[in-house]
Write an enzyme that holds these catalytic residues in place. Structure first.
Site, PDB file in Angstrom:
ATOM      1  N   ASP A  47       8.965   1.708   4.295  1.00  0.00           N
ATOM      2  CA  ASP A  47       9.129   2.168   2.909  1.00  0.00           C
ATOM      3  C   ASP A  47      10.190   3.255   2.802  1.00  0.00           C
ATOM      4  O   ASP A  47      10.824   3.400   1.757  1.00  0.00           O
ATOM      5  CB  ASP A  47       7.793   2.693   2.350  1.00  0.00           C
ATOM      6  CG  ASP A  47       6.904   1.564   1.855  1.00  0.00           C
ATOM      7  OD1 ASP A  47       7.445   0.510   1.454  1.00  0.00           O
ATOM      8  OD2 ASP A  47       5.670   1.732   1.870  1.00  0.00           O
ATOM      9  N   HIS A 105       4.211  -2.473   9.425  1.00  0.00           N
ATOM     10  CA  HIS A 105       4.141  -2.230   7.983  1.00  0.00           C
ATOM     11  C   HIS A 105       3.829  -3.509   7.194  1.00  0.00           C
ATOM     12  O   HIS A 105       2.965  -3.512   6.312  1.00  0.00           O
ATOM     13  CB  HIS A 105       5.475  -1.632   7.514  1.00  0.00           C
ATOM     14  CG  HIS A 105       5.480  -1.256   6.070  1.00  0.00           C
ATOM     15  ND1 HIS A 105       5.095  -0.010   5.623  1.00  0.00           N
ATOM     16  CD2 HIS A 105       5.798  -1.972   4.958  1.00  0.00           C
ATOM     17  CE1 HIS A 105       5.190   0.028   4.304  1.00  0.00           C
ATOM     18  NE2 HIS A 105       5.610  -1.147   3.874  1.00  0.00           N
ATOM     19  N   TRP A 108       0.838  -1.196   0.000  1.00  0.00           N
ATOM     20  CA  TRP A 108       0.000   0.000   0.000  1.00  0.00           C
ATOM     21  C   TRP A 108       0.872   1.245   0.000  1.00  0.00           C
ATOM     22  O   TRP A 108       2.022   1.212   0.443  1.00  0.00           O
ATOM     23  CB  TRP A 108      -0.893   0.023   1.236  1.00  0.00           C
ATOM     24  CG  TRP A 108      -1.715  -1.210   1.443  1.00  0.00           C
ATOM     25  CD1 TRP A 108      -1.538  -2.116   2.458  1.00  0.00           C
ATOM     26  CD2 TRP A 108      -2.827  -1.695   0.669  1.00  0.00           C
ATOM     27  NE1 TRP A 108      -2.484  -3.119   2.347  1.00  0.00           N
ATOM     28  CE2 TRP A 108      -3.276  -2.888   1.255  1.00  0.00           C
ATOM     29  CE3 TRP A 108      -3.485  -1.227  -0.471  1.00  0.00           C
ATOM     30  CZ2 TRP A 108      -4.347  -3.630   0.747  1.00  0.00           C
ATOM     31  CZ3 TRP A 108      -4.555  -1.954  -0.980  1.00  0.00           C
ATOM     32  CH2 TRP A 108      -4.981  -3.135  -0.372  1.00  0.00           C
ATOM     33  N   ASP A 123      -1.969   0.006  -4.915  1.00  0.00           N
ATOM     34  CA  ASP A 123      -1.322   0.578  -3.720  1.00  0.00           C
ATOM     35  C   ASP A 123      -1.958   1.908  -3.308  1.00  0.00           C
ATOM     36  O   ASP A 123      -2.171   2.156  -2.121  1.00  0.00           O
ATOM     37  CB  ASP A 123       0.159   0.873  -4.018  1.00  0.00           C
ATOM     38  CG  ASP A 123       1.102  -0.209  -3.500  1.00  0.00           C
ATOM     39  OD1 ASP A 123       0.645  -1.159  -2.837  1.00  0.00           O
ATOM     40  OD2 ASP A 123       2.318  -0.094  -3.774  1.00  0.00           O
ATOM     41  N   ASP A 158       1.078  -4.714   4.187  1.00  0.00           N
ATOM     42  CA  ASP A 158       1.404  -5.150   2.821  1.00  0.00           C
ATOM     43  C   ASP A 158       0.914  -6.565   2.504  1.00  0.00           C
ATOM     44  O   ASP A 158       0.572  -6.866   1.353  1.00  0.00           O
ATOM     45  CB  ASP A 158       2.926  -5.091   2.594  1.00  0.00           C
ATOM     46  CG  ASP A 158       3.396  -3.704   2.146  1.00  0.00           C
ATOM     47  OD1 ASP A 158       2.557  -2.885   1.730  1.00  0.00           O
ATOM     48  OD2 ASP A 158       4.625  -3.455   2.221  1.00  0.00           O
ATOM     49  N   HIS A 205       0.438  -2.083 -10.135  1.00  0.00           N
ATOM     50  CA  HIS A 205       0.767  -2.150  -8.714  1.00  0.00           C
ATOM     51  C   HIS A 205       0.410  -0.828  -8.017  1.00  0.00           C
ATOM     52  O   HIS A 205      -0.193  -0.820  -6.949  1.00  0.00           O
ATOM     53  CB  HIS A 205       2.259  -2.477  -8.523  1.00  0.00           C
ATOM     54  CG  HIS A 205       2.605  -2.781  -7.108  1.00  0.00           C
ATOM     55  ND1 HIS A 205       2.695  -4.072  -6.631  1.00  0.00           N
ATOM     56  CD2 HIS A 205       2.857  -1.974  -6.049  1.00  0.00           C
ATOM     57  CE1 HIS A 205       2.993  -4.032  -5.335  1.00  0.00           C
ATOM     58  NE2 HIS A 205       3.107  -2.770  -4.964  1.00  0.00           N
ATOM     59  N   ARG A 208      13.767   1.316   2.850  1.00  0.00           N
ATOM     60  CA  ARG A 208      14.111   0.225   1.925  1.00  0.00           C
ATOM     61  C   ARG A 208      15.038   0.646   0.785  1.00  0.00           C
ATOM     62  O   ARG A 208      15.750  -0.182   0.228  1.00  0.00           O
ATOM     63  CB  ARG A 208      12.870  -0.463   1.372  1.00  0.00           C
ATOM     64  CG  ARG A 208      11.895   0.460   0.687  1.00  0.00           C
ATOM     65  CD  ARG A 208      10.709  -0.362   0.245  1.00  0.00           C
ATOM     66  NE  ARG A 208      11.153  -1.397  -0.682  1.00  0.00           N
ATOM     67  CZ  ARG A 208      10.459  -1.787  -1.742  1.00  0.00           C
ATOM     68  NH1 ARG A 208       9.267  -1.260  -1.976  1.00  0.00           N
ATOM     69  NH2 ARG A 208      10.926  -2.706  -2.537  1.00  0.00           N
ATOM     70  N   HIS A 242      -1.290   2.377   4.552  1.00  0.00           N
ATOM     71  CA  HIS A 242      -0.578   1.915   5.752  1.00  0.00           C
ATOM     72  C   HIS A 242      -1.014   2.686   7.006  1.00  0.00           C
ATOM     73  O   HIS A 242      -1.171   2.110   8.086  1.00  0.00           O
ATOM     74  CB  HIS A 242       0.935   2.054   5.554  1.00  0.00           C
ATOM     75  CG  HIS A 242       1.507   0.946   4.730  1.00  0.00           C
ATOM     76  ND1 HIS A 242       1.625  -0.345   5.202  1.00  0.00           N
ATOM     77  CD2 HIS A 242       1.974   0.926   3.459  1.00  0.00           C
ATOM     78  CE1 HIS A 242       2.158  -1.118   4.255  1.00  0.00           C
ATOM     79  NE2 HIS A 242       2.373  -0.370   3.188  1.00  0.00           N
ATOM     80  N   HIS A 293       8.878  -6.908   1.723  1.00  0.00           N
ATOM     81  CA  HIS A 293       7.565  -6.281   1.525  1.00  0.00           C
ATOM     82  C   HIS A 293       6.599  -7.142   0.729  1.00  0.00           C
ATOM     83  O   HIS A 293       5.432  -6.752   0.556  1.00  0.00           O
ATOM     84  CB  HIS A 293       7.716  -4.924   0.821  1.00  0.00           C
ATOM     85  CG  HIS A 293       8.424  -3.888   1.641  1.00  0.00           C
ATOM     86  ND1 HIS A 293       7.792  -2.802   2.192  1.00  0.00           N
ATOM     87  CD2 HIS A 293       9.724  -3.794   2.024  1.00  0.00           C
ATOM     88  CE1 HIS A 293       8.665  -2.066   2.861  1.00  0.00           C
ATOM     89  NE2 HIS A 293       9.852  -2.654   2.775  1.00  0.00           N
ATOM     90  N   HIS A 322       1.087  -7.719  -3.615  1.00  0.00           N
ATOM     91  CA  HIS A 322       2.276  -8.017  -2.804  1.00  0.00           C
ATOM     92  C   HIS A 322       2.426  -9.514  -2.547  1.00  0.00           C
ATOM     93  O   HIS A 322       3.345  -9.949  -1.859  1.00  0.00           O
ATOM     94  CB  HIS A 322       2.259  -7.242  -1.481  1.00  0.00           C
ATOM     95  CG  HIS A 322       2.701  -5.817  -1.631  1.00  0.00           C
ATOM     96  ND1 HIS A 322       3.885  -5.336  -1.114  1.00  0.00           N
ATOM     97  CD2 HIS A 322       2.117  -4.781  -2.281  1.00  0.00           C
ATOM     98  CE1 HIS A 322       4.007  -4.054  -1.426  1.00  0.00           C
ATOM     99  NE2 HIS A 322       2.953  -3.689  -2.128  1.00  0.00           N
TER     100      HIS A 322
END
Ligand code: DCM
Ligand code: DCM
Ligand code: ZN
Length: 272
Positions: free
Chosen positions: A45, A116, A1, A153, A120, A149, A48, A6, A60, A126
């Site tokens: 996020d 998190h 997301w 998201d 996801d 995606h 990463r 999130h 994720h 995901h």
């Protein structure tokens, strides 16, 4: 997301956790406001793509090598990469929060990852390998070009609430979370929320999160790619696609928040 999804998941969870759970995680996260979960929901996020956080990139998602729309399903042996995946990461960070021998900053990091990843694991793309979770599928949505995606998201969740200003995602996420909370307590999710708790096995975090991943992945066949990937490449997704996707996104966000609360309650009660 995206951030909005999130943060909403985190606010739903804060509405359902026990008071002792709130106190415990406010301590771990060193934040005694009511935003203690929402405030860290997008941290994973933000790290990463940094040098420190590179190792967490594969955590994720899990790339199910199934064949939508003909066959869906996640298999841990087949689909969890050697670098790890969302299922193994969820299990690892649960163990790390519970490990009183670890330094406090490590348990704080574990809590932030867990909050998190529980979000996801409820986003269908995901849990899917095809075109790197749909990142390689170009479509249009409302006439604007995105990859598939990103549509799941960000664009679908934000359209559900009528658009989200970049300035106030927390205010708008709080409002959406409160309305989802009401639906869980006494509205359209009241009956199904009973079943959302089934399958939670605190003694086996890997099995629990694999169950969630499989349930999430089933929507890839029914709702994300009902006619397969080729059918939507460079196509407008359109109103009928959105009208089937939106209820799935809404339920997945609600479910993620409700399950996050249940999981955090189990962690806090194990430690207290
Ligand atoms: N780390 C992790 N899972 C583990 C061990 C470590 O996610 N099982 C992450 C969190 C730590 C970072 O790697 O902050 C560095 O850990 P270490 O210093 O143990 O290598
Ligand atoms: N992603 C995914 N599955 C993959 C690769 C990426 O679900 N196989 C997710 C992670 C991010 C988004 O897609 O949320 C964009 O990833 P990236 O920046 O790695 O392209
Ligand atoms: Zn993520």
């Amino acid at each position: 997301w995206g951030g909005f999804g999130h943060i909403t998941v985190a606010y739903v969870a804060s509405n359902f956790v026990a008071n002792s759970t709130t106190a415990f995680f406010q301590g771990v996260l060193r934040n005694d406001t009511e935003d203690y979960l929402a405030g860290v929901a997008t941290w994973a996020d933000s790290v990463r793509y940094t040098q420190w956080g590179r190792f967490s990139g594969p955590f994720h998602f899990i790339d199910a090598e199934d064949n939508p729309p003909h066959k869906c399903g996640v298999k841990l042996e087949r689909d969890c990469s050697k670098q790890g995946c969302i299922v193994s990461a969820f299990a690892n960070y649960t163990v790390r929060i519970l490990d009183g021998r670890l330094p406090e900053p490590e348990r704080e990091i574990a809590a932030k990852f867990l909050i998190h990843f529980l979000g996801d694991i409820h986003q269908p793309l995901h849990t899917e390998h095809v075109a790197r979770g749909g990142n390689g599928i170009n479509v249009t949505f409302g006439g604007v070009k995105y990859n598939l995606h990103h549509v799941w998201d960000v664009e679908i969740p934000e359209k559900i609430v009528g658009g989200v200003g970049k300035e106030h995602p927390y205010t708008e996420a709080r409002q959406w979370a409160d309305s989802l909370t009401e639906e869980i307590r006494s509205g359209k999710f009241k009956a199904s929320s009973q079943s959302w708790r089934k399958g939670i096995k605190f003694s086996n975090p890997e099995l629990t999160s694999l169950g969630w991943a499989n349930e999430t992945n089933s929507y890839v066949c029914t709702t994300v790619l009902p006619l397969g990937p080729e059918a939507i490449v460079n196509q407008e997704l359109g109103t009928s696609y959105y009208e089937k996707a939106a209820p799935v996104v809404e339920a997945q966000i609600a479910k993620a928040g409700y399950r996050l609360a249940a999981w955090l309650d189990l962690i806090a009660s194990k430690i207290n």
